[in-house]
Enzyme design. Structure first.
Site, PDB file in Angstrom:
ATOM      1  N   VAL A 301    -114.564   8.418 -29.561  1.00  0.00           N
ATOM      2  CA  VAL A 301    -113.435   9.352 -29.725  1.00  0.00           C
ATOM      3  C   VAL A 301    -112.809   9.222 -31.116  1.00  0.00           C
ATOM      4  CG1 VAL A 301    -111.121   9.929 -28.850  1.00  0.00           C
ATOM      5  CG2 VAL A 301    -112.947   9.342 -27.259  1.00  0.00           C
ATOM      6  N   GLY A 304    -109.719   3.083 -35.150  1.00  0.00           N
ATOM      7  CA  GLY A 304    -108.423   2.603 -35.635  1.00  0.00           C
ATOM      8  C   GLY A 304    -108.644   1.291 -36.354  1.00  0.00           C
ATOM      9  N   SER A 305    -107.548   0.618 -36.711  1.00  0.00           N
ATOM     10  CA  SER A 305    -107.720  -0.621 -37.466  1.00  0.00           C
ATOM     11  C   SER A 305    -108.342  -1.731 -36.621  1.00  0.00           C
ATOM     12  CB  SER A 305    -106.372  -1.059 -38.046  1.00  0.00           C
ATOM     13  OG  SER A 305    -105.383  -0.994 -37.060  1.00  0.00           O
ATOM     14  N   LYS A 322    -111.429   0.505 -26.021  1.00  0.00           N
ATOM     15  CA  LYS A 322    -111.181   0.157 -27.431  1.00  0.00           C
ATOM     16  C   LYS A 322    -112.001  -1.097 -27.735  1.00  0.00           C
ATOM     17  CE  LYS A 322    -106.903   0.668 -29.428  1.00  0.00           C
ATOM     18  NZ  LYS A 322    -105.574   0.264 -29.925  1.00  0.00           N
ATOM     19  N   ASP A 416     -94.195   0.677 -33.691  1.00  0.00           N
ATOM     20  CA  ASP A 416     -95.072   1.622 -34.387  1.00  0.00           C
ATOM     21  C   ASP A 416     -95.003   2.972 -33.682  1.00  0.00           C
ATOM     22  OD1 ASP A 416     -96.848   2.374 -36.333  1.00  0.00           O
ATOM     23  OD2 ASP A 416     -98.615   1.582 -35.305  1.00  0.00           O
TER      24      ASP A 416
HETATM   25  N1  LIG Z   1    -106.264   5.975 -24.168  1.00  0.00           N
HETATM   26  C1  LIG Z   1    -106.761   6.870 -25.008  1.00  0.00           C
HETATM   27  N2  LIG Z   1    -107.329   7.992 -24.556  1.00  0.00           N
HETATM   28  C2  LIG Z   1    -107.831   8.917 -25.405  1.00  0.00           C
HETATM   29  N3  LIG Z   1    -107.803   8.812 -26.747  1.00  0.00           N
HETATM   30  C3  LIG Z   1    -107.248   7.712 -27.261  1.00  0.00           C
HETATM   31  C4  LIG Z   1    -106.702   6.690 -26.429  1.00  0.00           C
HETATM   32  N4  LIG Z   1    -106.199   5.715 -27.243  1.00  0.00           N
HETATM   33  C5  LIG Z   1    -106.419   6.116 -28.497  1.00  0.00           C
HETATM   34  N5  LIG Z   1    -107.046   7.307 -28.538  1.00  0.00           N
HETATM   35  C6  LIG Z   1    -107.474   8.046 -29.728  1.00  0.00           C
HETATM   36  O1  LIG Z   1    -108.515   7.289 -30.348  1.00  0.00           O
HETATM   37  C7  LIG Z   1    -108.359   7.255 -31.769  1.00  0.00           C
HETATM   38  C8  LIG Z   1    -108.285   5.804 -32.243  1.00  0.00           C
HETATM   39  O2  LIG Z   1    -107.120   5.212 -31.683  1.00  0.00           O
HETATM   40  P1  LIG Z   1    -106.695   3.717 -31.963  1.00  0.00           P
HETATM   41  O3  LIG Z   1    -105.518   3.426 -31.119  1.00  0.00           O
HETATM   42  O4  LIG Z   1    -107.884   2.811 -31.868  1.00  0.00           O
HETATM   43  O5  LIG Z   1    -106.313   3.713 -33.493  1.00  0.00           O
HETATM   44  P2  LIG Z   1    -105.128   4.434 -34.259  1.00  0.00           P
HETATM   45  O6  LIG Z   1    -103.887   4.406 -33.429  1.00  0.00           O
HETATM   46  O7  LIG Z   1    -105.625   5.780 -34.711  1.00  0.00           O
HETATM   47  O8  LIG Z   1    -104.998   3.510 -35.521  1.00  0.00           O
HETATM   48  P3  LIG Z   1    -104.322   2.046 -35.611  1.00  0.00           P
HETATM   49  O9  LIG Z   1    -104.788   1.233 -34.445  1.00  0.00           O
HETATM   50  O10 LIG Z   1    -104.878   1.555 -36.891  1.00  0.00           O
HETATM   51  O11 LIG Z   1    -102.844   2.290 -35.631  1.00  0.00           O
HETATM   52  C9  LIG Z   1    -107.118   8.089 -32.067  1.00  0.00           C
HETATM   53  O12 LIG Z   1    -107.544   9.392 -32.407  1.00  0.00           O
HETATM   54  C10 LIG Z   1    -106.357   8.132 -30.754  1.00  0.00           C
HETATM   55  O13 LIG Z   1    -105.635   9.352 -30.608  1.00  0.00           O
END
Ligand SMILES: Nc1ncnc2c1ncn2[C@@H]1O[C@H](COP(=O)(O)OP(=O)(O)OP(=O)(O)O)[C@@H](O)[C@H]1O
Length: 573
Positions: A301, A304-305, A322, A416
């Site tokens: 999908v 992220g970091s 994740k 955050d």
């Molecule tokens: N539970 C979930 N269901 C669907 N999509 C998700 C979910 N959690 C995160 N995402 C999507 O997956 C992508 C990566 O999310 P992630 O939380 O790993 O990193 P981030 O929030 O984009 O960055 P960081 O962790 O660096 O702040 C984003 O586009 C986020 O909208």
């Protein structure tokens, strides 16, 4: 740091006739010619080196066009310094390379108003006419760059308030009246570099008044900060403190880049030093360890970091997985990871993304949560240009404030909170997500680590001051504004300029005039500079619910009378 899209090829200096050249290119060329002329006039050593003019042109072309547009040609020697620093930074041993000098930013008192001498907004229009402020200089030369017109306007506004409050123009305190220094860093460009540099400056007690960040086309950074807070005008002591701080910073970066040294004993191999599983505090009642064999991965999908995020299934339930990238795992990440599991397993609320379980046996490190099929509110607003009509906007705001109220009741500060961390499920219920940086509040209430994103960050967090759950209320205020306008906060400023504005000049997004007064009042209360003046989420839920009722009734009346709905601003959407 993003590289500006407006970098031009270095071969184009003479290729175009002046009429055919784009305006930016012409201005860049004019600035280049003027800087070169001055360097030759001053008889700088470099100017006599063969090919210097080409190298100087190359320097301008490594950097975005705005570098040439903003640089003070009267400070031609600073261009040489930048060129030298960038060259110096090519050797990893010298990273980050830096230079410090005293600067004088002289405010001009003009009738009853206080004007910052470099606030001429026409400076972007004509690079040659930009740089006349040094004529009014004091003992020290002016900074290399003019300040952002938006920030200047705010400084001016802040000073006007002083004037009105104090009743006399001369009692106004010019923003730039203290001893100031300009610190220029150059190093390899990388994510979070700016936040590392700003923390470094904050750690030695400096306040950033201006910041100019540039990335070169070949992956280097040039970051120029005008700071105050250093009590002496001379620079030597400041240089040595900076050197010490940089060596600490290098040690930390080293341990982050070398997880073996950070986690295990010296000379151990990665496998030996890597823990066989992560110790997560437990009360023994929860079963959250997931057997990876029961997880089915489907599409990726996003990233992220922490690592990548996949859609998948766990025992027939649709889930988000994740996955931590093993090669990027270090002690700090593992701590964050265990913290995330520890927090998530404890919470259960319809407006908080539900934790399902985790795999904690390396190399399989992942967190499994419910899948939020409609993505983030950020993507909805800014990527898909979505708009929230009145009822949905209030519903989103109430969903988020309920989720946040629950987290705060459990002593969890999100830290955050931003629209990228608000996710929607298939029923468009909005839930608070991403506890990658969430922490259980320490007993002392002192939390100093920098996280989150400047545009949404409370001033006390930006300033590395102790902060509490009210930092989330500030961020929520910014989120409400974003929902209302559909715009990115402070879109005309870089994140760092926004941060400087929020802290130093009480900068806040502009609330549209057509906004319902009670909604506008709520925004303003949420983003008060003083955290104690911000309402708790329990009050916010109530205010929003009352507003929803009121607006719902008004809408009903208007529908009955045939009028259309524009009670808040979302009627315009
Ligand atoms: N539970 C979930 N269901 C669907 N999509 C998700 C979910 N959690 C995160 N995402 C999507 O997956 C992508 C990566 O999310 P992630 O939380 O790993 O990193 P981030 O929030 O984009 O960055 P960081 O962790 O660096 O702040 C984003 O586009 C986020 O909208």
């Amino acid at each position: 740091m993003a590289i500006d899209e407006d970098v031009e090829s270095c071969g184009s200096r003479a290729a175009l006739s002046s009429q055919a050249q784009p305006r930016h290119h012409r201005q860049k060329l004019e600035v280049y010619n003027e800087v070169l002329r001055r360097i030759q006039d001053y008889n700088f050593e470099e100017a006599n080196l063969p090919g210097f003019d080409d190298q100087l042109w190359l320097h301008f072309n490594r950097l975005p066009a705005r570098y040439a547009l903003d640089v003070n040609v009267e400070r031609a020697e600073d261009v040489i310094t930048h060129k030298r620093l960038l060259q110096f930074a090519e050797d990893p041993a010298n990273q980050p390379a830096f230079e410090v000098r005293s600067v004088q930013v002289c405010p001009v008192f003009n009738g009853n108003s206080v004007d910052s001498v470099h606030s001429d907004s026409s400076m972007k229009e004509d690079a040659q006419s930009t740089f006349n402020y040094s004529n009014r200089q004091g003992i020290h030369a002016p900074p290399t760059f003019g300040s952002s017109p938006t920030l200047d306007a705010l400084a001016l506004q802040a000073n006007r308030y002083h004037v009105e409050d104090g009743g006399s123009a001369m009692s106004a305190t010019p923003v730039f009246s203290r001893p100031m220094h300009e610190i220029t860093f150059s190093t390899v460009d990388k994510p979070k570099l700016l936040s590392q540099l700003t923390s470094l400056l904050a750690d030695i007690g400096l306040n950033i008044q201006e910041a100019h960040a540039f990335s070169t086309v070949d992956g280097f950074s040039l970051d120029v900060f005008v700071v105050d807070g250093w009590k002496y005008e001379e620079t030597e002591e400041l240089k040595s403190v900076l050197e010490k701080e940089i060596s600490k910073f290098k040690d930390q970066s080293w341990s982050k880049q070398h997880p073996i040294a950070a986690i295990g004993e010296d000379n151990q191999t990665r496998n030996e030093s890597f823990p066989s599983s992560i110790e997560i505090p437990t009360d023994g009642t929860d079963v959250w360890e997931i057997d990876t064999r029961q997880l089915k991965f489907e599409n990726k999908v996003g990233s992220g970091s922490f690592g990548d995020l996949y859609r998948g299934t766990y025992c027939t339930q649709e889930v988000a997985i994740k996955v931590l990238k093993p090669e990027r795992v270090n002690a700090e990440m593992l701590r964050d990871f265990s913290q995330e599991v520890y927090i998530l397993r404890k919470i259960r609320h319809k407006n908080v993304v539900q934790f399902i379980g985790a795999c904690t046996r390396p190399p399989n490190l992942c967190i499994v949560t419910e899948f939020m099929s409609k993505g983030s509110v950020y993507d909805f607003l800014h990527k898909h240009k979505g708009v929230f009509k009145l009822p949905s906007l209030l519903k989103v705001a109430i969903d988020v404030s309920k989720g946040m109220n629950y987290l705060h009741q459990n002593n969890i500060i999100h830290r955050d909170l931003k629209t990228a961390n608000l996710l929607m499920d298939e029923h468009e219920v909005v839930k608070v997500a991403d506890f990658g940086v969430a922490r259980v509040q320490t007993q002392s209430g002192v939390m100093t680590a920098e996280t989150g994103t400047y545009r949404w960050m409370a001033p006390e967090v930006i300033e590395h001051k102790p902060y509490d759950h009210k930092a989330d209320v500030f961020s929520f205020g910014i989120v409400l504004w974003e929902l209302l306008t559909g715009q990115l906060p402070y879109s005309s400023l870089t994140p760092l300029q926004a941060a400087v504005g929020v802290v130093q000049k009480s900068l806040r997004p502009t609330i549209p005039k057509t906004t319902h007064p009670r909604f506008a009042e709520l925004l303003e209360r949420c983003w008060q500079q003083d955290p104690t003046q911000r309402p708790p989420f329990s009050d916010i839920v109530e205010i929003l619910q009352n507003l929803a009722k009121e607006v719902g009734n008004e809408g009903e009346d208007r529908r009955r009378s045939g009028g259309f709905f524009s009670a808040l601003r979302w009627g315009n959407h």
